[in-house]
Design a protein around this motif. Sequence first.
Motif, PDB file in Angstrom:
ATOM      1  N   LEU A 202       9.062 104.459   8.271  1.00 44.73           N
ATOM      2  CA  LEU A 202      10.297 104.574   7.651  1.00 44.73           C
ATOM      3  C   LEU A 202      10.702 103.311   6.984  1.00 44.73           C
ATOM      4  O   LEU A 202      11.270 103.268   5.769  1.00 44.73           O
ATOM      5  CB  LEU A 202      11.669 105.163   8.507  1.00 44.73           C
ATOM      6  N   VAL A 206      11.322 102.609   2.887  1.00 43.85           N
ATOM      7  CA  VAL A 206      12.688 101.913   2.433  1.00 43.85           C
ATOM      8  C   VAL A 206      12.162 100.920   1.394  1.00 43.85           C
ATOM      9  O   VAL A 206      12.683 100.518   0.458  1.00 43.85           O
ATOM     10  CB  VAL A 206      13.674 101.435   3.386  1.00 43.85           C
ATOM     11  N   LEU A 225      15.872 109.821  -1.127  1.00 40.25           N
ATOM     12  CA  LEU A 225      15.055 109.407  -0.248  1.00 40.25           C
ATOM     13  C   LEU A 225      14.654 110.626   0.504  1.00 40.25           C
ATOM     14  O   LEU A 225      15.791 110.829   1.443  1.00 40.25           O
ATOM     15  CB  LEU A 225      15.519 108.054   0.643  1.00 40.25           C
ATOM     16  N   LEU A 240      16.770 105.826   6.576  1.00 41.96           N
ATOM     17  CA  LEU A 240      16.877 105.994   5.109  1.00 41.96           C
ATOM     18  C   LEU A 240      18.295 105.648   4.606  1.00 41.96           C
ATOM     19  O   LEU A 240      18.528 105.298   3.581  1.00 41.96           O
ATOM     20  CB  LEU A 240      16.374 107.383   4.847  1.00 41.96           C
ATOM     21  N   VAL A 251      20.053 110.952   1.145  1.00 40.54           N
ATOM     22  CA  VAL A 251      18.809 111.120   2.112  1.00 40.54           C
ATOM     23  C   VAL A 251      18.504 112.869   2.255  1.00 40.54           C
ATOM     24  O   VAL A 251      19.636 113.701   2.402  1.00 40.54           O
ATOM     25  CB  VAL A 251      19.100 110.579   3.247  1.00 40.54           C
TER      26      VAL A 251
END
Lengths: 400, 400
Positions: A202, A206, A225, A240, A251
């Motif tokens: 993750l 990012v 995202l 996120l 998100v």
Amino acid sequence: MTATDQNVLREDLPLPLCVLRAAALDRNVARFQRYTESAGVLLCPHAKTAMSPALFGRQLAAGCWGLTFATCAQLQVARRHGVPRVFYANQLVGAADIRYVCGELRRDPGFDFYCLVDSMPGVQLLASRVADAGPGRPVNVLVEGGLAGGRCGVRDVGTAVAVAEAVRAAGPHLALAGVEGFEGLAQYRDASRREADVREFLGFLVRIAETLDGRGLFQAGPVLLSAGGSAFYDLVIGQLKAARLSRPHQVIVRSGCYLTQDWGAYAGLQADLQRRAGSAGPDLEPALEVWAQVLSAPEPGLVILSAGRRDFGQDAGNPVALAHVRRGTAERRPLRDSGWQMTAVSDQHAHMTVRPGHGAEVGDLIALGPSHPCTTFDKWRVVHLVDDDYNLLEAIRTYF
Amino acid sequence: MTATDQNVLREDLPLPLCVLRAAALDRNVARFQRYTESAGVLLCPHAKTAMSPALFGRQLAAGCWGLTFATCAQLQVARRHGVPRVFYANQLVGAADIRYVCGELRRDPGFDFYCLVDSMPGVQLLASRVADAGPGRPVNVLVEGGLAGGRCGVRDVGTAVAVAEAVRAAGPHLALAGVEGFEGLAQYRDASRREADVREFLGFLVRIAETLDGRGLFQAGPVLLSAGGSAFYDLVIGQLKAARLSRPHQVIVRSGCYLTQDWGAYAGLQADLQRRAGSAGPDLEPALEVWAQVLSAPEPGLVILSAGRRDFGQDAGNPVALAHVRRGTAERRPLRDSGWQMTAVSDQHAHMTVRPGHGAEVGDLIALGPSHPCTTFDKWRVVHLVDDDYNLLEAIRTYF
């Protein structure tokens, strides 16, 4: 919903049957929707799990942002049943697939569509096929980040930048909407490293998003995202949401198995999640069962049931025995801790190892709890929604 | 059959696709029918493999005696599509199933039906449910003999006699037509003992038949002796034909996978059979393929395809890579010995380990050869019949 006059335990229908407990299903739909809303993220459930328009409808009615699919055949089912927004969580490569998507974009101005890209050849192929098909507007793409040793997706930020630049170069045909990844592959890894692998992955997504943002490679509007299978969505939301971009981002979590949970793969992963998230995590209940019948008890310690690998998945382990109903009664005797074990499986039969005094006779009914909903749903064209007494409420169709 | 204007290699249809090579299929149908006719036995192929009325029709047109099914849902498909004679190679236990069978027997005097019994409680349950349903004629049953440690079926001759006597006692409702067994479970055993296990098991079935015959427990007419999956039918024919009964008997083989063969389970077993039977065995060709597309080559040595466990079975091993077609061409490069290996599988993706210089690019087509037809057919609602150039001849439906 009103019950029909048919009841599973009364053998009004031929067995084996795939059953969804409606009350548990409805609670799961409401609870997971509420959970994502409280977390301030969009829910776009992966609908490949059940491929059932009746369930698409329940999820959309509960307020989900869109639905996720993984193949063009699935997308066609969604569109035929009026799904307005689709996250295509896959590379879009095939000539016929791209023609279909572009045709839908041209035909229906309300159709909102997103797909993934992960390589320059892939971007070029998609762009040229989109150019040929002429959808009348750009196709939205997200750069897919991939887990090392995993599936599709760029493995480093540099490649992500190159892919995003290729998307920009394909300007009139493609538009870069965000960054995507599927962290769920880590669930198959060793329990001791899976959470760390997910966090690292993750973080990688990012970093891609922050880099592409820094280079001004996203189209106008909020950056999307997206990650989130059904195992680590708490971590997805936390990491996120914390991305630091120059402008707003949204998100999107894509969990699908929350609908039904299971008695194996996601039961364990959900327990991990509850340990991490505590009372913040959604309370989900297993809703999917396969009912079979005792055909034979041909040897001491062996009972043969009328359901097999054509009726339930085995990829995450065999189903567990949940309950025993003596033929002609409606009383469910729990079997979870009574030593019933599915030790072999044929196409149409399950071979159960049982203890002396198991009490099952030819014609009795046995409820099985599948270990993975995805590979059980896809065995059935019709799934039976039942109330808590196993009265049939509705027979819903699947479209695999 | 005339080709349509659609071609798989030209990407006229969305991938992945399940493909049946029509010429190979037709040769298999003709050759296996001829093989059983020359051997003087009846062919009643297990049609659960493909559950496709278009294939039922081909098998019946070639002259098979009837078709075999294993569940009531399958039987309903067969009856809706006009199959006149069904061997139900399973215990018939469920209330709804028995009502359905009896309804069909009453409705259609031309419907010829056979099912199995293996226990006194099973016989009593079946007889009482048949009595309630009133089919207007007896239900034909065969005593099922079972392999020790296997599935349904009596494990000793004494039980077989008791079951046959229970059938006689249920006289107006049931009639004893013969003896049945499924020797195919032995195929999962160690290669060194499987042939001996099969021979011993077939000997057991013959002993049951000779004992029941000696006691006059069969109904009038030829006694039916049936066994025969797709692995050992040569042994079945040899041993069951040699049974010494007081009156004529007919051997029924139920092989189903001869239609398509495969690239795993039955490929190996067929090679064993050819070694045993020499030129007497039927020459069968693999006819079933799954075509997928290269979505990504995200790491050196890794290629991701657009087909996964939702598209092919894995119970007898992962499919093998058969051929590579460069996008936009029609040339098939063989892959059997080029080091392509399916090392992991997701719901919708196959993870192929490949050698440097593998030459596959995003958008190229890959043909996969499934290891077991039963668990590949059941992933598809439509299977595409193609000619040798992969022009689509006909899209045939399956009914799982």
